[in-house]
Structure formats: structure tokens, C-alpha cells
Motif scaffolding. Structure first.
Motif, PDB file in Angstrom:
ATOM      1  N   ASN A  26       0.814  -1.218   0.000  1.00 47.35           N
ATOM      2  CA  ASN A  26       0.000   0.000   0.000  1.00 47.35           C
ATOM      3  C   ASN A  26       0.853   1.275   0.000  1.00 47.35           C
ATOM      4  OD1 ASN A  26      -2.510   1.243  -0.111  1.00 47.35           O
ATOM      5  ND2 ASN A  26      -2.572   1.562   2.102  1.00 47.35           N
ATOM      6  N   VAL A  27       1.991   1.217  -0.694  1.00 46.56           N
ATOM      7  CA  VAL A  27       2.865   2.388  -0.791  1.00 46.56           C
ATOM      8  C   VAL A  27       2.313   3.326  -1.862  1.00 46.56           C
ATOM      9  CG1 VAL A  27       5.198   3.174  -1.349  1.00 46.56           C
ATOM     10  CG2 VAL A  27       4.865   1.066  -0.073  1.00 46.56           C
ATOM     11  N   SER A  28       2.284   4.604  -1.574  1.00 43.65           N
ATOM     12  CA  SER A  28       1.741   5.557  -2.532  1.00 43.65           C
ATOM     13  C   SER A  28       2.635   5.650  -3.767  1.00 43.65           C
ATOM     14  CB  SER A  28       1.609   6.945  -1.895  1.00 43.65           C
ATOM     15  OG  SER A  28       2.869   7.412  -1.476  1.00 43.65           O
ATOM     16  N   LYS A  29       2.013   5.884  -4.909  1.00 48.32           N
ATOM     17  CA  LYS A  29       2.727   5.942  -6.173  1.00 48.32           C
ATOM     18  C   LYS A  29       2.868   7.383  -6.650  1.00 48.32           C
ATOM     19  CE  LYS A  29      -0.223   3.054  -8.033  1.00 48.32           C
ATOM     20  NZ  LYS A  29      -0.894   2.215  -9.030  1.00 48.32           N
ATOM     21  N   TYR A  30       3.984   7.643  -7.330  1.00 51.53           N
ATOM     22  CA  TYR A  30       4.213   8.959  -7.904  1.00 51.53           C
ATOM     23  C   TYR A  30       4.560   8.750  -9.372  1.00 51.53           C
ATOM     24  CZ  TYR A  30       6.102  13.658  -8.585  1.00 51.53           C
ATOM     25  OH  TYR A  30       6.335  14.932  -9.043  1.00 51.53           O
TER      26      TYR A  30
ATOM     27  N   ALA B  53       9.413 -11.826 -21.420  1.00 54.66           N
ATOM     28  CA  ALA B  53      10.417 -11.177 -20.567  1.00 54.66           C
ATOM     29  C   ALA B  53      10.314  -9.650 -20.620  1.00 54.66           C
ATOM     30  CB  ALA B  53      11.820 -11.645 -20.948  1.00 54.66           C
ATOM     31  N   PRO B  54      10.288  -9.039 -21.807  1.00 59.33           N
ATOM     32  CA  PRO B  54      10.170  -7.571 -21.838  1.00 59.33           C
ATOM     33  C   PRO B  54       8.907  -7.044 -21.168  1.00 59.33           C
ATOM     34  CG  PRO B  54      10.910  -8.387 -23.960  1.00 59.33           C
ATOM     35  CD  PRO B  54      10.533  -9.590 -23.154  1.00 59.33           C
ATOM     36  N   ILE B  55       7.781  -7.695 -21.379  1.00 58.02           N
ATOM     37  CA  ILE B  55       6.519  -7.211 -20.804  1.00 58.02           C
ATOM     38  C   ILE B  55       6.517  -7.337 -19.287  1.00 58.02           C
ATOM     39  CG2 ILE B  55       4.033  -7.597 -20.639  1.00 58.02           C
ATOM     40  CD1 ILE B  55       4.103  -8.414 -23.600  1.00 58.02           C
ATOM     41  N   PHE B  56       6.746  -8.543 -18.785  1.00 56.38           N
ATOM     42  CA  PHE B  56       6.676  -8.782 -17.337  1.00 56.38           C
ATOM     43  C   PHE B  56       7.776  -8.034 -16.587  1.00 56.38           C
ATOM     44  CE2 PHE B  56       3.924 -12.251 -18.584  1.00 56.38           C
ATOM     45  CZ  PHE B  56       3.066 -12.392 -17.503  1.00 56.38           C
ATOM     46  N   GLU B  57       8.996  -8.064 -17.104  1.00 55.26           N
ATOM     47  CA  GLU B  57      10.110  -7.444 -16.397  1.00 55.26           C
ATOM     48  C   GLU B  57      10.006  -5.928 -16.373  1.00 55.26           C
ATOM     49  OE1 GLU B  57      13.665  -9.141 -18.071  1.00 55.26           O
ATOM     50  OE2 GLU B  57      13.032 -11.193 -17.565  1.00 55.26           O
ATOM     51  N   GLU B  58       9.504  -5.341 -17.445  1.00 54.72           N
ATOM     52  CA  GLU B  58       9.322  -3.889 -17.427  1.00 54.72           C
ATOM     53  C   GLU B  58       8.196  -3.487 -16.485  1.00 54.72           C
ATOM     54  OE1 GLU B  58      11.417  -1.596 -18.776  1.00 54.72           O
ATOM     55  OE2 GLU B  58      12.500  -3.489 -19.000  1.00 54.72           O
ATOM     56  N   LEU B  59       7.127  -4.264 -16.445  1.00 56.56           N
ATOM     57  CA  LEU B  59       6.025  -3.959 -15.532  1.00 56.56           C
ATOM     58  C   LEU B  59       6.479  -4.036 -14.070  1.00 56.56           C
ATOM     59  CD1 LEU B  59       3.032  -5.839 -17.234  1.00 56.56           C
ATOM     60  CD2 LEU B  59       3.331  -3.361 -17.022  1.00 56.56           C
ATOM     61  N   ILE B  60       7.345  -4.999 -13.771  1.00 53.97           N
ATOM     62  CA  ILE B  60       7.828  -5.158 -12.398  1.00 53.97           C
ATOM     63  C   ILE B  60       8.920  -4.144 -12.073  1.00 53.97           C
ATOM     64  CG2 ILE B  60       9.063  -6.674 -10.784  1.00 53.97           C
ATOM     65  CD1 ILE B  60       6.207  -7.533 -11.161  1.00 53.97           C
ATOM     66  N   TYR B  61       9.983  -4.122 -12.869  1.00 52.60           N
ATOM     67  CA  TYR B  61      11.191  -3.376 -12.497  1.00 52.60           C
ATOM     68  C   TYR B  61      11.171  -1.910 -12.882  1.00 52.60           C
ATOM     69  CZ  TYR B  61      12.946  -7.764 -10.951  1.00 52.60           C
ATOM     70  OH  TYR B  61      13.081  -8.943 -10.259  1.00 52.60           O
ATOM     71  N   ARG B  62      10.321  -1.526 -13.776  1.00 55.69           N
ATOM     72  CA  ARG B  62      10.178  -0.107 -14.066  1.00 55.69           C
ATOM     73  C   ARG B  62       8.882   0.422 -13.459  1.00 55.69           C
ATOM     74  NH1 ARG B  62      14.830  -1.729 -15.189  1.00 55.69           N
ATOM     75  NH2 ARG B  62      13.987  -3.188 -16.695  1.00 55.69           N
ATOM     76  N   LYS B  63       7.753  -0.043 -13.932  1.00 53.82           N
ATOM     77  CA  LYS B  63       6.488   0.540 -13.476  1.00 53.82           C
ATOM     78  C   LYS B  63       6.235   0.295 -11.993  1.00 53.82           C
ATOM     79  CE  LYS B  63       1.667   1.200 -14.586  1.00 53.82           C
ATOM     80  NZ  LYS B  63       1.871   2.650 -14.478  1.00 53.82           N
ATOM     81  N   LEU B  64       6.289  -0.937 -11.573  1.00 46.22           N
ATOM     82  CA  LEU B  64       5.954  -1.257 -10.186  1.00 46.22           C
ATOM     83  C   LEU B  64       6.944  -0.629  -9.201  1.00 46.22           C
ATOM     84  CD1 LEU B  64       4.705  -4.685  -8.949  1.00 46.22           C
ATOM     85  CD2 LEU B  64       6.430  -3.461  -7.650  1.00 46.22           C
ATOM     86  N   ILE B  65       8.229  -0.780  -9.472  1.00 47.47           N
ATOM     87  CA  ILE B  65       9.242  -0.286  -8.534  1.00 47.47           C
ATOM     88  C   ILE B  65       9.438   1.229  -8.638  1.00 47.47           C
ATOM     89  CG2 ILE B  65      11.703  -0.332  -7.965  1.00 47.47           C
ATOM     90  CD1 ILE B  65      11.712  -3.297  -8.423  1.00 47.47           C
ATOM     91  N   ILE B  66       9.618   1.737  -9.844  1.00 44.39           N
ATOM     92  CA  ILE B  66       9.902   3.171  -9.985  1.00 44.39           C
ATOM     93  C   ILE B  66       8.702   4.018  -9.595  1.00 44.39           C
ATOM     94  CG2 ILE B  66      10.418   5.013 -11.642  1.00 44.39           C
ATOM     95  CD1 ILE B  66      12.414   3.192 -12.964  1.00 44.39           C
ATOM     96  N   ASP B  67       7.487   3.569  -9.919  1.00 47.41           N
ATOM     97  CA  ASP B  67       6.292   4.321  -9.500  1.00 47.41           C
ATOM     98  C   ASP B  67       6.242   4.500  -7.986  1.00 47.41           C
ATOM     99  OD1 ASP B  67       5.465   4.568 -12.076  1.00 47.41           O
ATOM    100  OD2 ASP B  67       3.683   3.320 -11.904  1.00 47.41           O
ATOM    101  N   ARG B  68       6.830   3.536  -7.247  1.00 44.25           N
ATOM    102  CA  ARG B  68       6.763   3.569  -5.787  1.00 44.25           C
ATOM    103  C   ARG B  68       8.012   4.164  -5.143  1.00 44.25           C
ATOM    104  NH1 ARG B  68       3.472  -0.032  -7.715  1.00 44.25           N
ATOM    105  NH2 ARG B  68       1.621  -0.686  -6.549  1.00 44.25           N
ATOM    106  N   THR B  69       9.042   4.427  -5.947  1.00 44.97           N
ATOM    107  CA  THR B  69      10.282   4.961  -5.369  1.00 44.97           C
ATOM    108  C   THR B  69      10.697   6.314  -5.953  1.00 44.97           C
ATOM    109  OG1 THR B  69      11.570   3.670  -6.983  1.00 44.97           O
ATOM    110  CG2 THR B  69      11.203   2.673  -4.818  1.00 44.97           C
ATOM    111  N   ARG B  70      10.094   6.725  -7.058  1.00 37.91           N
ATOM    112  CA  ARG B  70      10.507   7.972  -7.706  1.00 37.91           C
ATOM    113  C   ARG B  70      10.285   9.182  -6.805  1.00 37.91           C
ATOM    114  NH1 ARG B  70       8.302  12.076 -10.728  1.00 37.91           N
ATOM    115  NH2 ARG B  70       9.705  13.002 -12.259  1.00 37.91           N
TER     116      ARG B  70
END
Length: 287
Positions: free
Chosen positions: A61-65, A130-147
Motif C-alpha cells: 500500500n505504498v503511494s505511487k508517484y 520477458a520484456p513485458i513482465f520485467e518492465e512492468l515489475i522493475y520499471r512501473k511497479l518499482i519506480i512508481d513507488r520509489t521515484r
């Protein structure tokens, strides 16, 4: 990662025994089959690991930016070109390091098998899944929550996690570098489709072009390396790479320790490095 390897290993073992019994093949032959390797990886990584990761992120439940920006076509094309010299350079460095650590005995047998044959399932896995799942996890999911804590830390954190996730010394360094490039494009645009396309381009060139059109692939790589070097020089001269301050951004000195020295990050790194070392030692002994 632990759940994916444990459950994926159990499922893979069951599948191998079923295939062995029905096809009257030895288990060793089944484990060496490209289709089985691709299927086992799809089940463990994209069927178990990625959904579990997404579930954990959702429960946190971490807020996204999320940023809604853009980069120029020129910058995007340069980023695509830069991927190739970086990948080739660091892949060769990884091969040298693996040979140095193993006395020349280790080999990247599984990855070579997956990308050197003409198996359709392995091509779909490497070029599409690989491109679809890995980008969704390592870019969208992680960066949205850490940017929101700072773009530099978010990019480095996601790239490091992406590199470690491969659990393979042969892929760690160039995966980390590609993660930095993908991460920068994502924080500038907020468009995950752009990084998925970039990821597909670099993966498809080795998984599809290399086995089917080896001569064309060789010339393609030479051309892309040349364009990539020119792009790097042009980018350095132009100085159009920049990071923006996020609202209420945490000071870098405070953030780096919190991001990279927390128990979750440390445990993830330990697990991935253990699997990386185990695979290197195993391939050395087999060699």
C-alpha cells in the motif's frame, strides 16, 4: 525469488517426469530440451515470481508517484542505439570474469541454449514475455513507488534489482546497465510501452535474428555498436540527460542507506547472489 525457485523447481520436476514417462526419454534428455527449459522458466519466473512480487507491492500500500512527461524522438532513438555497445561490452566483461573465476571451465549453457535454437516457445519467452513482465515489475511497479524519494535512487535501485533478478553472472552487468537506460526513459516519460519496446528490440535481436539470420545479425550488431558509440558521444556533448527533483525529495545521503541497507534489499541481494554463485559453480563442475 525463493518461492519461485522452490515451487518452480517442484513443478519443473513433475513436468519432466511426466514428459519422460510419456515420451520414453531419460530425465537428463528432458532437462536439456529447449522447450522444457523455456516452459520451466515461464512457470517459475512469469507464472510465480512476477505475480508474487506484484502482490507484495499491492499489499504494501505504498503511494505511487507517476510522471506524465516525454522525451524527444532523437533522445529515444539514441537510447535504443546506446543499448547495443553497452550490452556487448559488459557481456564480454561478464564472460571474462566468469572464465577468470572458474578457471575457464564455466559456461552459460542454459542461456545459450534458449537463445541459440529455433524453439518457438523460448523465442516467445525471451522476446515477448520477458520484456513485458520485467518492465512492468522493475520499471512501473518499482519506480512508481520509489521515484517520489528521488529519481537517481529510484533508477539505480530498480536497475540493481533488475540485474540481480537474473541470478546469472553472465547477465548481471549488462542487465544492470540496461536497467539504468530503461529507468531513465521511464522516469522521463512515465510510458512503460516505450521501455517494453526497447527491451523487446535488444532481446529479439539475439533470440530471433541471431539464430535465423546470423550473417545479418553480425552486421546489425556492428552497425548498432557504431551508432551507439556516436550516440554516447553526442549525448555527452549535448548534455541533455537530466534528473528532476521530486516533491519533498529525501536528501540523497539519508536515502541511500534506507534504500540499499534495509533488511528486504539485503535479503533479496543475498538470495540472488547465492543462486548466481551456485549456477556458476554448477556449470564449472559440469564443465
Amino acid at each position: 525469488m525463493l518461492a519461485a525457485n522452490a515451487i518452480g523447481g517442484i513443478i519443473g520436476d513433475v513436468l519432466a517426469k511426466i514428459i519422460s514417462a510419456k515420451s520414453h526419454l531419460e530425465l537428463t534428455d528432458v532437462y536439456a530440451d529447449t522447450t522444457f527449459l523455456a516452459l520451466a522458466n515461464i512457470v517459475s519466473i512469469y507464472g510465480i515470481a512476477c505475480p508474487l512480487c506484484a502482490l507484495v507491492a499491492k499489499l504494501s500500500n505504498v503511494s505511487k508517484y507517476v510522471v506524465k512527461g516525454t522525451i524527444s524522438k532523437n533522445q529515444y532513438i539514441r537510447a535504443i542505439c546506446i543499448m547495443f555497445p553497452v550490452t556487448v561490452l559488459l557481456a564480454n566483461f561478464s564472460n571474462y570474469l566468469a572464465a577468470l573465476l572458474s578457471g575457464g571451465e564455466a559456461e552459460n549453457s542454459m542461456i545459450n541454449t534458449l537463445i541459440s535454437g529455433d524453439n518457438i516457445l523460448s523465442m516467445i519467452m525471451v522476446s515477448v514475455l520477458a520484456p513485458i513482465f520485467e518492465e512492468l515489475i522493475y520499471r512501473k511497479l518499482i519506480i512508481d513507488r520509489t521515484r517520489r524519494y528521488g529519481e537517481l535512487t529510484a533508477i539505480i535501485y530498480s536497475a540493481l534489482a533488475f540485474g540481480l533478478f537474473h541470478c546469472n553472472i553472465y547477465q548481471f552487468f549488462y542487465a544492470f546497465a540496461l536497467g539504468l537506460i530503461f529507468g531513465y526513459v521511464y522516469v522521463r516519460t512515465g510510458n512503460i510501452l516505450m521501455t517494453i519496446v526497447m527491451h523487446m528490440i535488444v532481446n529479439s535481436s539475439s533470440a530471433i535474428m541471431a539464430p535465423y539470420l546470423p550473417v545479418v545479425y553480425t552486421y546489425f550488431i556492428y552497425v548498432m555498436i557504431g551508432l551507439g558509440i556516436v550516440s554516447i558521444i553526442y549525448t555527452i556533448i549535448k548534455k541533455d540527460v537530466h534528473l528532476e527533483k521530486a516533491p519533498n525529495e529525501v536528501p540523497h545521503k539519508m536515502l541511500s542507506g534506507a534504500a540499499f541497507k534495509n533488511s528486504g534489499s539485503i535479503l533479496f541481494a543475498i538470495v540472488c547472489i547465492y543462486i548466481m554463485a551456485y549456477s556458476l559453480i554448477s556449470s564449472t563442475l559440469l564443465g
